[in-house]
Design a protein around this motif. Sequence first.
Motif, short mmCIF file in Angstrom:
data_model
loop_
_atom_site.label_atom_id
_atom_site.label_comp_id
_atom_site.label_asym_id
_atom_site.label_seq_id
_atom_site.Cartn_x
_atom_site.Cartn_y
_atom_site.Cartn_z
N UNK A 75 0.82 -1.20 0.00
CA UNK A 75 0.00 0.00 0.00
C UNK A 75 0.86 1.26 0.00
N UNK A 76 1.93 1.21 0.79
CA UNK A 76 2.83 2.36 0.84
C UNK A 76 3.52 2.57 -0.50
N UNK A 77 3.91 1.46 -1.15
CA UNK A 77 4.56 1.57 -2.46
C UNK A 77 3.61 2.16 -3.49
N UNK A 78 2.33 1.73 -3.44
CA UNK A 78 1.35 2.29 -4.37
C UNK A 78 1.17 3.78 -4.14
N UNK A 79 1.14 4.18 -2.86
CA UNK A 79 1.00 5.61 -2.54
C UNK A 79 2.20 6.39 -3.04
N UNK A 81 4.19 5.53 -5.50
CA UNK A 81 4.16 5.55 -6.96
C UNK A 81 3.21 6.63 -7.47
N UNK A 82 2.01 6.73 -6.84
CA UNK A 82 1.09 7.79 -7.25
C UNK A 82 1.67 9.16 -6.97
N UNK A 83 2.32 9.30 -5.81
CA UNK A 83 2.96 10.57 -5.50
C UNK A 83 4.05 10.91 -6.49
N UNK A 84 4.82 9.88 -6.88
CA UNK A 84 5.88 10.11 -7.86
C UNK A 84 5.31 10.50 -9.22
N UNK A 85 4.21 9.86 -9.61
CA UNK A 85 3.57 10.22 -10.87
C UNK A 85 3.07 11.66 -10.84
N UNK A 86 2.46 12.04 -9.71
CA UNK A 86 1.98 13.42 -9.58
C UNK A 86 3.15 14.39 -9.64
N UNK A 87 4.24 14.05 -8.96
CA UNK A 87 5.42 14.91 -8.97
C UNK A 87 6.00 15.03 -10.37
N UNK A 88 6.07 13.89 -11.08
CA UNK A 88 6.60 13.92 -12.45
C UNK A 88 5.72 14.78 -13.35
N UNK A 89 4.40 14.62 -13.21
CA UNK A 89 3.48 15.40 -14.03
C UNK A 89 3.62 16.89 -13.73
N UNK A 90 3.69 17.21 -12.43
CA UNK A 90 3.86 18.62 -12.05
C UNK A 90 5.19 19.16 -12.55
#
Length: 244
Positions: A75-79, A81-90
């Motif tokens: 669950x932490x890894x999924x969170x 990964x989503x945070x990393x995707x958001x950071x990459x998009x930003x």
Amino acid sequence: MTKTPPPRFVIVQQQPDKRPYIWSAVAAAWVASLLAAWFWSQSLAAPKLPRLTAELEATQRELKLRQQQLDRLSQRESTLQRSDQISRSANKQVQAALAEREDEISDLRADVAFYERLVGATAPAKGLNVHSVEFKPEAGGTWRYQIYLTQNLNRGAVSSGGLQFQVEGVRGGKLAAISWNELHQKSQAPAQDYSFRYFQELVGSVMLPDGFTPQRVRVSLRGATGSIDQQFAWKSGVTVTGET
């Protein structure tokens, strides 16, 4: 003396039936023998079975604990990964915005450099002015023009209005002037709008009539900030530069 004959029937007291008890005893002995055989075989086949059972239960509890930890980590890894995707998009959006700003700054610097080349650092302040006129032939017999307008007198003020020009030359051995309408082959061709603070490039295409030799270009600017007429020489039949 006469003997009494023996009785014909004898009464014998009946004994209770002991067979059910015997069968019960046999069955109990058989069950006891089975239990004894099971315990005996268990002690021979797996003397450490109780300890192994306890260890198995402990292992199962440990496995359950590890599975819970794995679920939390997943669950932490999924969170993350989503945070990393958001950071990459930003980050991509920021990079794109920075690239756009850099392009705008580059364009502004190019405009400033071009404007400095046009007016020069020591050039006198001028109001609305036609800096240069260029004509180049195009396929199909038309001529493409580039006209640069400048002003450095009222810095920050907007100069706006309409531009027209006519081409003067010789046709059929006589002086002739080709008007704005004739150049555009329209009865009432509208003036070309201009609006700028420091300089502006106006482009377009016109058609010269057959048998006409251009010699001069007369440019007219009409606007709220003023009206001017400037004349330029048509050099080599291709380019017009420099005010006469």
